[in-house]
Design a protein around this motif. Structure first.
Motif, PDB file in Angstrom:
ATOM      1  N   PRO A   1       0.946  -1.222   0.046  1.00  0.00           N
ATOM      2  CA  PRO A   1       0.076  -0.083   0.031  1.00  0.00           C
ATOM      3  C   PRO A   1       0.797   1.270   0.042  1.00  0.00           C
ATOM      4  O   PRO A   1       1.923   1.250   0.505  1.00  0.00           O
TER       5      PRO A   1
ATOM      6  N   LEU B   1       0.208  -6.961   1.917  1.00  0.00           N
ATOM      7  CA  LEU B   1      -0.972  -6.230   1.961  1.00  0.00           C
ATOM      8  C   LEU B   1      -1.730  -7.053   3.050  1.00  0.00           C
ATOM      9  O   LEU B   1      -2.569  -7.942   3.040  1.00  0.00           O
TER      10      LEU B   1
ATOM     11  N   ALA C   1      -5.136  -8.952   2.878  1.00  0.00           N
ATOM     12  CA  ALA C   1      -5.437  -9.484   1.543  1.00  0.00           C
ATOM     13  C   ALA C   1      -5.770 -10.886   1.188  1.00  0.00           C
ATOM     14  O   ALA C   1      -6.868 -11.368   0.597  1.00  0.00           O
TER      15      ALA C   1
ATOM     16  N   SER D   1     -11.625  -6.929  -3.263  1.00  0.00           N
ATOM     17  CA  SER D   1     -11.181  -7.039  -2.164  1.00  0.00           C
ATOM     18  C   SER D   1     -11.853  -6.529  -0.783  1.00  0.00           C
ATOM     19  O   SER D   1     -12.488  -5.505  -0.858  1.00  0.00           O
TER      20      SER D   1
ATOM     21  N   HIS E   1      -8.995  -4.151   0.950  1.00  0.00           N
ATOM     22  CA  HIS E   1      -8.252  -3.068   0.103  1.00  0.00           C
ATOM     23  C   HIS E   1      -9.081  -2.537  -0.840  1.00  0.00           C
ATOM     24  O   HIS E   1      -9.047  -3.179  -2.046  1.00  0.00           O
TER      25      HIS E   1
END
Length: 352
Positions: free
Chosen positions: A104, A292, A295, A309, A312
């Motif tokens: 990110p 992530l 995730a 997702s 995210h």
């Protein structure tokens, strides 16, 4: 740092369909493919692989599958089709670009490449498929088995097994296809936990996919139902059932163990075995998303709702088995999921 609107990870059928739909949505995607060509896993499948869906139902969005629409294309025909599709696609496709991590950042994501390069993307579509992670089940004694063991991902043709005693493990389409062709020149058994379920490939003179399309079942959101159901049936025009009826190959309940060069069956019989082929499927292959947080779940499966997702915003998944429908991870169905993901992606970027 190169800044782009959207990155599509994977240049196979899922990635190409996703790129096509992103372009239609007004975005400019960059497709990153680890291999040297945009054809996904198809060039590495076994030589005789044949689609169970006719050409007319096996096309990606925007480009029909050429030739006789009622034929069942072979592997090399699919490779040629995907290569032609990629050549016509108005997207930036970069081969030889393996993604190692997605992290990110303030505006979206940083995509890290094995080459050391980095891209900043406002949105990411994970479309790298499942072929990179063959599922190897626990088989008692496999570690001491003296014969050859390979997954269907590494199987190419029956020639190396001619005259040998071979067992294929699995009850799906690939297992049945591989076992049937091996049985022509070797003594082959298909080992399964339950009898293979066959479904008629043609009903009332039409291929089953005609009826799935006509009724809407092929595109229906059946994910929860299907994930609870047993293994899906193998489509058959009669040849596979005839082969099993003739005992070439035969089918037996799953064996209990392997030991040296021998296999022990559920009824206690033991015999010498030369090779074991595991047609036991694949699992999602998304190691680049490990950075992530949230995730992926602990098993490596993505956390998502209908392909988007759950954790995210701006991250989507295309090409997953049963992502939304019966055909979510197939040539005939991935375009629908790609279109849905592209619409959501464009709406997300418009809001942000």
């Amino acid at each position: 740092m190169e800044h782009v609107e959207a990155v599509v990870i994977g240049g196979g059928q899922s990635g190409l369909a996703s790129a096509h739909e992103l372009v239609r949505a007004g975005l400019k995607p960059v497709v990153l493919e680890a291999s040297d060509r945009a054809a996904g896993s198809w060039p590495r499948y076994y030589d005789s692989l044949t689609l169970f869906s006719p050409a007319r139902f096996s096309a990606l969005p925007g480009m029909p599958f050429g030739g006789d629409p009622d034929r069942y294309p072979h592997r090399d025909e699919v490779v040629a089709y995907l290569s032609a599709y990629a050549a016509r696609l108005q997207a930036d496709i970069r081969t030889g670009q393996r993604v190692t991590a997605v992290r990110p950042d303030g505006s979206g994501f940083t995509v890290e490449l094995e080459s050391g390069g980095h891209l900043s993307a406002r949105a990411v579509v994970a479309a790298s498929g499942r072929f990179g992670r063959p599922h190897i089940p626990h088989l008692p004694g496999r570690e001491t088995f003296a014969g050859r063991v390979l997954h269907a991902a590494d199987y190419r043709s029956p020639a190396p097994f001619a005259g040998q005693r071979v067992v294929v493990v699995g009850a799906g389409s690939s297992a049945v296809q591989i076992a049937a062709e091996l049985a022509r020149d070797s003594r082959t058994t298909l080992a399964t936990r339950a009898p293979v379920k066959f479904a008629r490939q043609h009903l009332l003179g039409k291929d089953l996919h005609f009826w799935l399309t006509r009724t809407g079942l092929d595109a229906a959101p059946l994910r929860r139902l299907l994930k609870r159901s047993p293994a899906q049936p193998v489509l058959d025009d009669g040849r596979y059932r005839a082969a099993f009826t003739a005992g070439a190959p035969d089918r037996r309940p799953m064996f209990t163990c392997l030991d040296g060069d021998r296999i022990t069956w559920a009824d206690g019989e033991t015999e010498r075995l030369d090779a074991l082929i595991l047609a036991t499927g694949y699992r999602p292959h998304l190691p680049y998303l490990a950075g992530l947080d949230g995730a992926l779940d602990p098993t490596g499966h993505p956390r998502h709702c209908d392909g988007a997702s759950s954790v995210h915003p701006g991250l989507a998944f295309v090409g997953l088995e049963w992502r939304r429908s019966l055909s979510s991870n197939t040539l005939r169905g991935v375009g629908r999921d790609a279109a849905r993901a592209a619409r959501r992606m464009a709406a997300h970027l418009a809001r942000n």
